[in-house]
Design a protein around this motif. Structure first.
Motif, mmCIF file in Angstrom:
data_model
loop_
_atom_site.group_PDB
_atom_site.id
_atom_site.type_symbol
_atom_site.label_atom_id
_atom_site.label_comp_id
_atom_site.label_asym_id
_atom_site.label_seq_id
_atom_site.Cartn_x
_atom_site.Cartn_y
_atom_site.Cartn_z
ATOM 1 N N LEU A 2 2.392 -4.867 -0.536
ATOM 2 C CA LEU A 2 1.729 -6.160 -0.694
ATOM 3 C C LEU A 2 2.102 -7.118 0.435
ATOM 4 N N SER A 3 3.382 -7.095 0.843
ATOM 5 C CA SER A 3 3.825 -7.969 1.924
ATOM 6 C C SER A 3 3.167 -7.603 3.249
ATOM 7 N N ILE A 6 -7.860 -8.595 0.741
ATOM 8 C CA ILE A 6 -7.503 -8.537 -0.668
ATOM 9 C C ILE A 6 -8.639 -7.937 -1.476
ATOM 10 N N GLY A 7 -9.882 -8.280 -1.120
ATOM 11 C CA GLY A 7 -11.025 -7.692 -1.819
ATOM 12 C C GLY A 7 -11.069 -6.186 -1.668
ATOM 13 N N THR A 8 -10.789 -5.701 -0.452
ATOM 14 C CA THR A 8 -10.757 -4.251 -0.232
ATOM 15 C C THR A 8 -9.632 -3.599 -1.024
ATOM 16 N N LEU A 37 -3.965 -1.680 6.618
ATOM 17 C CA LEU A 37 -4.463 -1.919 5.266
ATOM 18 C C LEU A 37 -4.550 -0.608 4.488
ATOM 19 N N ALA A 38 -5.009 0.451 5.166
ATOM 20 C CA ALA A 38 -5.095 1.762 4.515
ATOM 21 C C ALA A 38 -3.715 2.244 4.080
ATOM 22 N N ALA A 39 -2.702 2.040 4.939
ATOM 23 C CA ALA A 39 -1.340 2.447 4.582
ATOM 24 C C ALA A 39 -0.837 1.674 3.370
ATOM 25 N N ALA A 40 -1.086 0.361 3.341
ATOM 26 C CA ALA A 40 -0.636 -0.454 2.216
ATOM 27 C C ALA A 40 -1.341 -0.056 0.929
ATOM 28 N N ILE A 41 -2.641 0.207 1.027
ATOM 29 C CA ILE A 41 -3.408 0.598 -0.163
ATOM 30 C C ILE A 41 -2.939 1.953 -0.682
ATOM 31 N N LEU A 42 -2.746 2.917 0.220
ATOM 32 C CA LEU A 42 -2.280 4.239 -0.206
ATOM 33 C C LEU A 42 -0.912 4.148 -0.878
ATOM 34 N N LEU A 76 0.669 11.066 4.777
ATOM 35 C CA LEU A 76 -0.394 10.306 5.440
ATOM 36 C C LEU A 76 -0.034 8.827 5.507
ATOM 37 N N THR A 77 0.542 8.293 4.438
ATOM 38 C CA THR A 77 0.916 6.877 4.408
ATOM 39 C C THR A 77 1.985 6.568 5.448
ATOM 40 N N VAL A 78 2.993 7.424 5.554
ATOM 41 C CA VAL A 78 4.052 7.220 6.546
ATOM 42 C C VAL A 78 3.481 7.255 7.954
#
Length: 545
Positions: free
Chosen positions: A155-156, A171-173, A47-52, A211-213
C-alpha cells in the motif's frame, strides 16, 4: 482537506471486503508522501508489483477457508487445529502489521516489501509440504509475519510512487483488481482443492511471489520516510502478539476443556495481563506503534468499535459457512467458494453508488443502518429454513449481508479520516486495519466455542431420539476439538443418506445457525455503538478538517 484526498464519494475507488482486506486500506495509500525527488519510471510495473503482493496475502486468507474441510480430512486435524490454521496467520498479521509499516518507512519500503514476499513464499512452500497440523500451523504463522511486512509495504508503494493527481486512477486500478480477486479467489482456490489438493493453493504462491519480486526489483524505488521513528516498537508488537495469542489459545480450547479449566483460565488471564501491559507500553513509549491519544476522539473510537463488531461477524460467517456447506450439504470446495460470491460481487458493484451517501447523509446514519442491514442478513442465516436449497436459503441472506457491508465500508473510511488531522491519517488507518484483522482472530476462536458447543448439544438430542450411543457421534463428520489425528484417520465414515448421517448434518446446520445468531447480535451492537459514539454531523465534504 483537498477534494482529491476524500476517501469516499461517487468517484472514489471500489471498497473491497475480503477475508483480509480492511476498510481503510485506501487511506494508507493516500497518506503516503509521494517521491517527488526520485520519480519512478515504471509506474505501471510498480503498481502491478504492489497489486500482486497485496492480492497474494488477501487471497491466501480467503482461499484457505474453502480448503479447511479437506485439510481436516487429510491431516486428521481437530476442530481446534483447523481454527489455528487460520488464526496463526491472523495473529501475526494483526499484531505485527503496524510495526511492519514502520519498518518500511525506516529501512526502505521496497526492501521490507521484498523481504515480506520472500518470507511469505518460503512459508507457503512449508505449508504445501506440511506432514501434519502442527507443521501447517507453524508455517501459517510465518506466513502471517511475511504478510505483516508485505501488506503495508504494497500500500505504501502505491502512495509513494504516484503523486496526488495520479493516485485516484492508481487506487481505482488497485481496488478493481482487488474486487476481482476477492470474488474469484475462493472459487479458484476451491477448484484447485477439488482438482488437485489443498496443497496446491499454497504452491500457487511460489510463481506469483517470484514475479512480484522481479517487478519490485525492476520498477519500485526503495523509498524511506524522513520522519520515520528511530526505534521500532518491538516491545509493544511482541507483547500484543503474546497477549492475543494466549487469549486466543484459551478461547480455542475452552470448547473442549471448559471455561473453568485451569489451563484455559490461566491462558486467558495471561492474555489479559499481557494486553494490559501492551497498553502501558504504548502509553510510555516515545514511538508507539499504536498511539493511544487518537482514541480521545469519539468518532475514531466509535468507528473502531463498529469495525471490531461487524468484522467479527463477517469473519465468523466466512470461516464456518464454507465448512458447513462442504460437511453438511456435500458441496465441493469449488461450489463452497462460489457460494459466498454474492457478498464481494455486491460490494464491488454497488460501492461506487453508495460511496456518495456518506457525503450526503453523514457517516453516523450509514454506520447505524449498514450494520443493521448486515445483522439482518446474519439473522436470516440463523432461521430454520436455511438448510435446503442454496438459492432459497443461503443466497438471500448473503445478498442482504453484502448490501449491509456496502453501506458500511465507505463511511467507516470517512469517519476514520475525519477524526484525526491530515498528518495522522496513516496512523489512524493502520490502527483501524489492525482492529479489523484482530476481529477475525477473535471471531474464529470465540465462535468456535459456539459452533462446537451447539453442534454437540444438537447432535446429542438427535442421537438420543435415534437410540444411538453418543460415543459414535464422531464418525468422521466433525472431530472433537482435541481429537487425536490417528483416531481421526482411522474413523469409519458414516454412509450418506442414513438417519445417522442426517443427524450429523442437521447438527452442523444448527451450529452454523448459532454462529449466525451471535454474528447478528454483534452487528446490531455495532449499530447501537455507532448511534451512541459517532457525532451527528454532515458528511466529510461539509464537515471541514
Amino acid at each position: 482537506m483537498a477534494a482529491h484526498e476524500r476517501p469516499a464519494g461517487p468517484d472514489s475507488a471500489v471498497h473491497v471486503v475480503a477475508a483480509q482486506a480492511s476498510p481503510c486500506d485506501e487511506l494508507v495509500i493516500r497518506s503516503q508522501p509521494s517521491i517527488v525527488d526520485r520519480p519512478c519510471r515504471g509506474k505501471r510495473l510498480a503498481l502491478a508489483a504492489a497489486i500482486l503482493g497485496s492480492s497474494m496475502a488477501f487471497i491466501d486468507g480467503s482461499v484457505v477457508n474453502v480448503a479447511l474441510a479437506s485439510i481436516q480430512s487429510e491431516l486428521g486435524a481437530s476442530v481446534a487445529a483447523i481454527q489455528w490454521v487460520v488464526n496463526a496467520y491472523l495473529l501475526f498479521l494483526g499484531s505485527l502489521v503496524l510495526v511492519g509499516g514502520s519498518m518500511g518507512d525506516r529501512l526502505g519500503r521496497r526492501t521490507v516489501f521484498i523481504a515480506g514476499i520472500v518470507l511469505f513464499m518460503l512459508a507457503s512452500i512449508a505449508c504445501g509440504l506440511a506432514p501434519g497440523p502442527g507443521t501447517l500451523i507453524a508455517a501459517r504463522a510465518v506466513q502471517g509475519i511475511g504478510a505483516a511486512l508485505l501488506v503495508p509495504g504494497s500500500l505504501s508503494i502505491i502512495g509513494a510512487v504516484f503523486d496526488d493527481h495520479e493516485r485516484g486512477r492508481a487506487i481505482g486500478t488497485w481496488a478493481g483488481v482487488g474486487a476481482i480477486t476477492s470474488a474469484a479467489g475462493p472459487v479458484a482456490g476451491g477448484w484447485l482443492v477439488d482438482a488437485f489438493s489443498w496443497r496446491a493453493i499454497f504452491f500457487l504462491n511460489v510463481p506469483l511471489a517470484c514475479l512480484t519480486v522481479a517487478l519490485a526489483l525492476i520498477a519500485v524505488p526503495d523509498s524511506r520516510s524522513a520522519d520515520a521513528p528511530r526505534k521500532l516498537d518491538w516491545a509493544g508488537a511482541l507483547t500484543a502478539a503474546a497477549g492475543l495469542g494466549a487469549l486466543t489459545w484459551g478461547l480455542t480450547v475452552a470448547s473442549s476443556r471448559g471455561l473453568s479449566s485451569a489451563s484455559v483460565l490461566g491462558a486467558m488471564s495471561a492474555g489479559v495481563v499481557l494486553l494490559i501491559a501492551f497498553v502501558v507500553i504504548e502509553m510510555r513509549s516515545r514511538n508507539p506503534m499504536m498511539p493511544l491519544d487518537v482514541f480521545h476522539s469519539r468518532d475514531f473510537t466509535g468507528a473502531n468499535v463498529v469495525t471490531l463488531l461487524l468484522y467479527f461477524g463477517m469473519s465468523g460467517i466466512f470461516f464456518y459457512l464454507p465448512f458447513t456447506l462442504i460437511r453438511a450439504h456435500a458441496f465441493t470446495a469449488t461450489e463452497a467458494g462460489a457460494a459466498i460470491l454474492p457478498v464481494p460481487v455486491i460490494i464491488g458493484v454497488l460501492s461506487r453508488v453508495t460511496g456518495g451517501l456518506a457525503d450526503r447523509f453523514g457517516p453516523r446514519l450509514l454506520l447505524t443502518v449498514g450494520p443493521v442491514i448486515a445483522g439482518l442478513g446474519f439473522a436470516m442465516l440463523s432461521l430454520p429454513f436455511v438448510r435446503g436449497s442454496y438459492w432459497s436459503g443461503f443466497f438471500p441472506a448473503l445478498v442482504v449481508i453484502g448490501l449491509g457491508m456496502t453501506v458500511t465500508v465507505a463511511p467507516l473510511t470517512t469517519t476514520v479520516m475525519g477524526a484525526v488531522s491530515k498528518e495522522r491519517t496513516g496512523v489512524a488507518s493502520g490502527i483501524n486495519n489492525a482492529v479489523a484483522r484482530v476481529a477475525g482472530l477473535f471471531a474464529i476462536a470465540v465462535l468456535g466455542i459456539v459452533f462446537v458447543g451447539s453442534h454437540n448439544a444438537a447432535l446429542a438430542v438427535r442421537l438420543k431420539a435415534l437410540n444411538i450411543p453418543a460415543d459414535i457421534h464422531q464418525g468422521g463428520q466433525l472431530l472433537e476439538p482435541e481429537a487425536d489425528a490417528s483416531a481421526a484417520i482411522n474413523t469409519v465414515r458414516i454412509p450418506p443418506h442414513t438417519a445417522l448421517a442426517d443427524a450429523h448434518d442437521d447438527a452442523i446446520d444448527d451450529a452454523l445457525r448459532a454462529v449466525a445468531l451471535v454474528s447478528a447480535l454483534c452487528a446490531f451492537a455495532g449499530a447501537a455503538c455507532s448511534a451512541a459514539l459517532i457525532r451527528a454531523r454532515p458528511g466529510r465534504s461539509d464537515a471541514g478538517a
